[in-house]
Write a protein that holds these residues in place. Structure first.
Motif, short mmCIF file in Angstrom:
data_model
loop_
_atom_site.label_atom_id
_atom_site.label_comp_id
_atom_site.label_asym_id
_atom_site.label_seq_id
_atom_site.Cartn_x
_atom_site.Cartn_y
_atom_site.Cartn_z
N LYS A 1 -7.79 4.21 10.31
CA LYS A 1 -7.60 5.66 10.46
C LYS A 1 -8.69 6.24 11.34
CE LYS A 1 -5.21 7.10 6.26
NZ LYS A 1 -4.13 7.91 6.85
N LYS A 2 -9.92 5.79 11.09
CA LYS A 2 -11.03 6.31 11.88
C LYS A 2 -10.80 6.05 13.36
CE LYS A 2 -15.35 4.71 11.60
NZ LYS A 2 -16.49 4.24 10.82
N GLU B 1 -9.87 9.61 14.35
CA GLU B 1 -11.11 10.40 14.37
C GLU B 1 -11.94 10.19 15.62
OE1 GLU B 1 -11.70 12.29 11.74
OE2 GLU B 1 -10.20 11.49 10.35
N GLU C 1 -17.59 7.66 4.55
CA GLU C 1 -16.57 7.31 5.52
C GLU C 1 -15.39 8.27 5.49
OE1 GLU C 1 -15.64 3.49 6.55
OE2 GLU C 1 -17.58 2.64 6.10
N PRO D 1 -16.96 12.37 7.93
CA PRO D 1 -16.17 12.59 9.14
C PRO D 1 -15.36 13.87 9.10
CG PRO D 1 -16.00 10.32 8.46
CD PRO D 1 -16.73 11.03 7.38
N ASP E 1 -10.93 2.18 8.15
CA ASP E 1 -11.44 1.97 9.51
C ASP E 1 -10.35 2.21 10.53
OD1 ASP E 1 -13.93 1.40 8.63
OD2 ASP E 1 -13.81 -0.77 8.90
#
Lengths: 994, 994
Positions: free
Chosen positions: A782-783, A787, A697, A701, A780
């Motif tokens: 942050k993703k 991202e 994770e 990425p 999650d």
């Protein structure tokens, strides 16, 4: 109005923008207009407050009293003077800097510009190859994405469709879009060579029309008090709120919590209900993009051979991707305050790990579905806190009582000179029970009466968690105005056929064109899918078999290593035999689980694609089903083996059970297998979470992003430069596509399984899960914020299938825990001994009672130990752990009466435990209403207010009609629809027939 | 148009009406108008076809093209000529014969007519006393009616409210009703002295307004094909339909089954969607009355001390009853074709018992809630057919294999000379096992391997029944256009406060007027209700204790009678001892159950009234909860005792368990208690159903009707005369009030419990239930059509709490059956013997294996038989049924290893059975989708059609707007709401910044 306060602000702002490092793009033709600069200035000076509906639009209604019809006036009129707006280069706007980009479609262009036409041909192909490579790497890490990544599909099928055909389709599609009233702008290969963008803007009338179709509930002008209870309750609530103030994210401080506006499905006929003073803020960016998406889904290309919707266009590479835009930048100099930045600061950061999540803002930005996921994750994490505390207490209780534990005291007492039978044939010799002292003491940590209590506690905890979530969900539904939103509507969002399905149907239609009647609609039947189904069944069985085989392999490894170490003469090795073997085996299991997890995810995906499900919903369900089974089997097979099979299939001395030739099945340590189960669980949980979180994770990425950046063929300096000049849609294009929430949910479900299923054997599991989840939430977050491209806001009332899986798991957990307590742990034998066999009602003598006698002369030839004198004295009788008749009874080595009595007790415990816990769960379920009382009161109140509102309106209408009627009565006949009320000359007639 | 064909029809009809025996009421002033007679004539000649929405209205639209505004023209205009309509005396119309009576409120009048003012005073009081008596009798038979019978409440509280006050309130209420637009007519004490009627008619504009408020879904003009599948499926369906044609009721033969009109919530703004050509048929009588009821609920009297709604007015006796009218007469000369008559002929008749129920018509007439009850009852009955068939087969299998059954052969074989220990102390003597031969053979009928299969079958049957019902419910929801109808709306219907609650709150407010702040709303807190709650808990415990005591009493009866009969020297008595005791005990149990059922129902009702629940819904829920517990405990305690406790608490020879001094607990016959359980179940089921059906459901209503008739002080001749001349609302007044569906459901739930809970012991239960239900359906139907006033049509999507109770029962059934099979029957011991202990793998020797040895010298002093030589030889060892060590072992009379092994096997079976069946149930539940596929397709199709419809409309609007705009462009500025589409000169802008 405000514009007139500072007429020169536009220019000033232009200067400051330059100072801050964003060059004014002299190469592009932007119109400049003082009207458009002012709001940007204003915003920068404003204190940013994310009240609902507030959007960073330049398209502000300056004079709300003036009739606003200019949003559809051709652009030329707007930029009559010099045609170059200054500000909007980087914001999500059309080049006029005014109309917001609500959606972006990206596509390939073969000839990015006239001069590079020849030279870029090959470079382009190279780039595509690299892209494909990087994407296929990525796809293996996004195993549960509900939609086939359109970019891959595009690459795969690009040989079938020529560029001309694609352009032709694009043109038709764009025409059809224009037909629906959307406004488009093209941005052909500006900074990113080979990629063109179609920016879509939905003007006000389209938004209104579609909002009415979609029955979007919008806040009305009518505002009412949300009073959450009586005065005392309210005071307590306020006090708690004050105490926990530092835990609340600073996102909606200025928004009063005690009022809520009444919502009503938007309708143009009832426009007077809504506060339309600021049209640009009325629909927020999330709503705008979902409205555009709705239109896109409906629009189809029909001129070509077969009709194609947006899904098919994406799948066939006519468009390479479709996404709405993020609100703005997070970091950097030109990042102005926006929801995304706020989310980054108050949510997607490890420094705020102790705070509540700003669920309202998440929902506002990402939509209900993502909001519900994070709300669920939050509730789960919150609920893990008490579970972790109780778990730690139970563990500490075990630690505290380890010295008072009579069975382990008896084992450790060297005076109890008990000689045990050898643990393996030939190589091993007799051993003394006192050597198992350490294990016995350690076992007590996890095998004590508190564990039983903890199992019951966790079963009820699971039910409470469910109930709590249901209530939270209901509360969110109320706050988010989803209470009237039906399930059918939710399904409709996913009910579009998948492109692959349509493609297959088309193929079938072409094949069968002559053989079937015209009116029969072609669809894929079971016969068409049979090969895929068969493949699925075979592959699933095969993969489950592989898992079993690997677990069996690890067992063999353990047995053989143990035997080998026993033979070895190196004393250090021998002393650490058990620990070494256990730990290495657990680590092997862990590595196998992680590797297989990835492989199985890809296989499940491939199998589901083979089946060609009709809709995305069906695809997702099938994929989840397969993935869940495989991941579950993979994660839990070694644990189930340890809990229920290890040590049971051993046989008895003189009549052992052998596997693979001469390997004797492994036994448990004296104090039960619970200890080993515990080690396995601990390593699996910790390892899985650490490795998956860190490696997959965070690491991957980053790698992906790197690869994605590299494909643009720019060195870092150029890139930095580009980054500053890139527009919003170009920046977002470099982000990863949103692949659905399934992988996130799946991870959590497996964790929930670990926490509940074998909690009897590992009370620290909730603690580990809690620690993991605190990181997981921010990871999650942050993703999602940094991202990934912004997902299309999907509406959802609940978490769907995942709730059922959780429920199913918590049911299975009851049974599994019942079996763990009664069969894996020594709880029942101890209880039976204490209350039935013990001479003095204490546990003294328990160890002796559990050990049967074996006459060493009864060893089968060749299995007796090589070194019978290993202990220093000759052994006649050795002991082993089982309830069997002694050699001197009438039926030697038969199962004894004690065995059957204890077995009956164990089984009775399972029945009682299962049914009592199930009954308690159902009782708790029944006791706690699904809808919180205050919410149901509020809903009721809302309904009454709504009726009142309409009643008032109705009365007004009637009065008006009456007035009008009394005027009209002499001029025209009364209308058919609104007949005038009857004159009141004889209001109640009497039927006095007597 | 048709009117002009036969201008003299009116008179002709008048003649025929006279011939048929309905005199034209010359005493009443009716207007006669040829316009009004014709339709009556027409109808009589017509073939009656109840298509939806067709109503027996005189108010037919003769010329649908003519604008209809005359429904609100004052009546005088209508009866201009001679003012006496002929026909409408008996129909549900106002005295003008034109406006339909949609609702009736009845009230007491103290002075029925001028001349009887003095004389009738006392007669009136007498009448009321008689009425009260008859009503209180009735009320004990209607224990679950959700609303307090307003008439009783009226009587009870009439001392508090004076007649004047009541009249005052009535006047205000009627004024308020007129204010809402309803039309009223009073009918003061015409034929029934002392009772006045307020007839309410809802004119068209009120209907439209309220329908819009209530969001009533009405059929639109848009009709679409309902295609239920592919051609083959469709053909099969048609074939089945043809084959089962005689089973279908003849109610909707002419209505095409394959089309359905699209429904949409009624809205006056979208009137063009609906077929309003015939306004009187658009809303059917059920809808009209529920609309009026909606208005009534909203209207409040506010002028008096505290505001009162219709519920309070009814409870306080301001009005004595409120009901909508039936459509017409069932029998008799002046019964014209109407829905009620059709229901009577095609549904509420024993002669059509083999037919399907006309659910659509039931729903149309009684509303969704009643429709769902009968649909559910139908599904249940239908599902009982396969269960009954399998049950009979299982029973026949038992009969067929009784001669091959080795255990009973061994018992019956006189060569196995087994001497059994005495069955009671002292009085009884040794006996030979061969005398139990008959019982053993009979036991085999219910205790054979097929029973296990049948238990599993029935567990799955229950799940299938649930699933089938869910699907049927969904289908009905679709057909009845309830798919969008939310649960919240449903609850709203019941959310009005109860009158008793408001009264209590008012009392409390008065008491606390000074002590509490003004703005605090007074409500009943837990403290106020605490005494009631305590009473409830104490009473419930007491009643459950009473049930237990009675069961224990019956046990004592059995023991003592058995002992007494053993002592008696009368040989006939001794030979039939067992049968006599069993049967009488079962009958005593039955009688006690039936009597207690009635008592408990009243007590539950009383307790619930004490608690003063806030809403009707809460009242109903609490009442159902209490009644369910009490009835359930009452019905199942004797059965549970027989199944699980009898014969287990016996002790062993030499160490028996004694109760109440010297009574030994009773043993089972040799072949298990299953036989006795079976007898008890059989008698309870048959007796309960026969007695309750015949006595309570047929007998008492007849009695009630008789009493109700007698109160009008008329002899039979007068009454007959009156019956002919009574108007609809007067006739309906003599019918019983509708008391809710709870008693009906409760009866069925208890029956469902009987069918599923102990089905392992009584495979014929489904057959009995089936036979009962076939009668029950028609009985209930008769009651609804003939005996009761028409209920207010209540909307409901599902059967609510009853579904949960069914689900709960079917879950409990799994566990109960697991225990019955493993503990009550000899299934597990037989299995264990056959596979473990049997020397040759057959059942030979099983009987011997189950019997332990007892040395007669070990009898406790005074318990040895009086006649040890009864069998003709001295007895040293006697045998008894248990697994214990023989006297010669080391531990004589201890439980043997076999006992523990068999116990473990029994428990293991319970675990396996419970979990396997639960897993299978869940699997079946998951496998069968809740929404039938064709229905979900249809719903989807409907939605698409709806969107298309609006899309088309929208396009039309846009085009019109564009046209208008192009005209307006030069005359006025474009409107703010509908801005004209952008000119296409530059549809897609390009942002070519490169």
């Amino acid at each position: 109005m405000e514009r007139q306060d500072e007429p020169g602000g536009g220019l000033k702002h232009h200067d400051s923008a330059e100072e801050l490092g964003s060059p004014p793009f002299s190469s592009c033709e932007y119109s400049r207009s003082p009207e458009l600069e002012e709001p940007a200035k204003m915003r920068r000076n404003d204190n940013y407050l994310p009240v609902p509906g507030e959007e960073k639009n330049l398209d502000v209604d300056f004079t709300s009293t003036k009739p606003r019809s200019n949003e559809s006036i051709p652009m030329k009129n707007l930029y009559a003077d010099d045609g170059s707006p200054l500000y909007p280069q980087l914001g999500p706007y059309f080049s006029d800097g005014r109309r917001r980009v609500d959606y972006v479609l990206a596509y390939h262009i073969q000839k990015p510009s006239g001069i590079r036409r020849q030279s870029s041909r090959f470079g382009d192909t190279n780039f595509i190859r690299r892209l494909r490579r990087s994407l296929s790497m990525r796809s293996s890490r996004a195993p549960l994405q509900p939609k086939e990544d359109p970019e891959i599909a595009a690459q795969e099928q690009r040989t079938d469709y020529h560029e001309d055909d694609k352009r032709f389709r694009r043109e038709e599609f764009e025409e059809n879009l224009l037909e629906t009233g959307l406004e488009l702008e093209k941005d052909d290969g500006c900074k990113i060579p080979g990629i063109g963008f179609l920016k879509i803007h939905a003007p006000w009338n389209v938004l209104c029309r579609e909002a009415e179709f979609m029955k979007l509930k919008m806040p009305t002008k009518k505002v009412y008090d949300v009073k959450q209870g009586s005065n005392v309750v309210e005071k307590i609530r306020l006090f708690i709120h004050k105490v926990t103030a530092p835990l609340h994210p600073k996102v909606d401080a200025n928004r009063p919590d005690s009022v809520k506006s009444l919502s009503h499905p938007f309708s143009r006929e009832k426009q007077h209900l809504f506060d339309l003073s600021d049209r640009d803020k009325f629909f927020d960016s999330k709503t705008r993009s979902s409205i555009v998406y709705e239109v896109l889904k409906r629009t189809r290309c029909t001129k070509a051979k077969y009709s194609m919707g947006i899904t098919s266009l994406l799948a066939n590479g006519v468009y390479t991707s479709a996404y709405p835009l993020h609100d703005g930048d997070i970091e950097g100099v030109n990042a102005e305050p926006n929801d995304r930045k706020l989310l980054y600061e108050e949510w997607a950061s490890y420094s705020v790990f102790y705070k509540y999540q700003p669920i309202g803002l998440i929902r506002k930005y990402f939509g209900e579905k993502v909001g519900l996921y994070f709300a669920w994750l939050g509730v789960y994490t919150q609920m893990l806190i008490p579970a972790a505390i109780v778990g730690v207490i139970v563990f500490l209780y075990g630690c505290a009582t380890v010295d008072d534990n009579i069975p382990s005291m008896e084992i450790c007492d060297p005076r109890n000179n008990i000689t045990m039978c050898p643990l393996c044939d030939h190589a091993c010799s007799y051993w003394k029970l006192v050597t198992a002292c350490g294990t016995a003491r350690a076992s007590h940590l996890f095998d004590n009466p508190a564990t039983v209590f903890f199992s019951i506690f966790m079963a009820l905890w699971a039910v409470l968690f469910m109930e709590h979530w249901k209530r939270r969900q209901m509360r969110l539904n109320y706050i988010w105005d989803l209470t009237g939103f039906g399930e059918e509507e939710e399904e409709e969002h996913k009910d579009h056929n998948r492109a692959e399905y349509e493609f297959r149907v088309m193929q079938k239609t072409m094949k069968q064109e002559h053989s079937i009647p015209k009116d029969e609609k072609v669809k894929l039947t079971c016969t068409d899918r049979l090969p895929a189904y068969l493949t699925t069944v075979v592959m699933m069985c095969f993969m489950i078999a592989v898992t079993f085989a690997i677990v069996f392999g690890v067992i063999l490894y353990r047995i053989s290593i143990k035997a080998a170490l026993h033979i070895s003469t190196y004393p250090a090795a021998r002393s650490n035999i058990r620990a070494t073997v256990k730990t290495t085996a657990a680590i092997i299991n862990l590595i196998v689980i992680i590797i297989l997890d990835e492989i199985y995810a890809s296989i499940a995906r491939w199998l589901t694609t083979l089946e060609v499900p009709k809709t995305d919903k069906s695809f997702e369900e099938r994929l989840i089903f397969k993935t869940f089974i495989l991941k579950f089997v993979n994660a839990f097979t070694p644990i189930v083996y340890l809990a229920f099979f290890r040590g049971r299939l051993v046989g008895r001395p003189g009549n052992y059970l052998y596997v693979v030739g001469s390997y004797r099945m492994e036994e448990c340590a004296h104090a039960g297998c619970l200890m080993e189960l515990c080690i396995q669980l601990c390593i699996t949980m910790l390892g899985k979470q650490l490795i998956q979180n860190n490696l997959f994770e965070i690491g991957i990425p980053k790698l992906k992003k790197l690869l994605r950046k590299r494909k643009s063929d720019l060195d870092s300096k150029q890139e930095e430069e580009l980054n500053k000049t890139m527009q919003r849609h170009e920046k977002d294009h470099f982000l990863g596509p949103f692949v659905g929430l399934s992988p996130e949910y799946m991870e959590m479900i497996i964790q929930f399984g670990m926490v509940t299923l074998f909690v009897a054997s590992f009370p620290l599991a909730p603690l580990f899960a809690l620690l993991n989840n605190i990181i997981e939430i921010r990871l999650d977050a942050k993703k999602f914020v940094m991202e990934l491209r912004r997902p299309i806001a999907a509406k959802a009332k609940d978490i769907g299938i995942w709730y059922n899986l959780l429920r199913g798991l918590s049911k299975v957990a009851v049974i599994v825990n019942a079996f763990v307590i009664s069969f894996t742990s020594d709880f029942i034998p101890r209880l039976v001994y204490q209350y039935t066999y013990s001479p003095d009602g204490t546990m003294h003598g328990f160890i002796n009672h559990t050990l049967s006698y074996f006459n060493v002369s009864d060893f089968q030839p060749g299995t007796d130990p090589l070194q019978p004198m290993h202990l220093g004295y000759p052994v006649d009788m050795c002991r082993y752990k089982d309830y069997r008749e002694p050699p001197w009874s009438n039926t030697p080595y038969e199962l004894s009466k004690e065995f059957w009595a204890i077995l009956a007790a164990r089984l009775a415990f399972v029945i009682v435990f299962q049914n009592v816990v199930m009954l308690m769960s159902d009782f708790v379920d029944w006791l706690i209403p699904d809808i919180p009382k205050d919410i149901s009161l509020q809903i009721h109140k809302e309904k009454i207010l709504m009726v009142e509102l309409f009643m008032k309106e109705e009365q007004g209408k009637r009065l008006a009609a009456r007035d009008k009627d009394s005027q009209d009565n002499y001029t025209s006949p009364s209308s058919a629809n609104e007949s005038p009320p009857q004159p009141r000359s004889r209001p109640i007639s009497h039927a006095n027939c007597c």
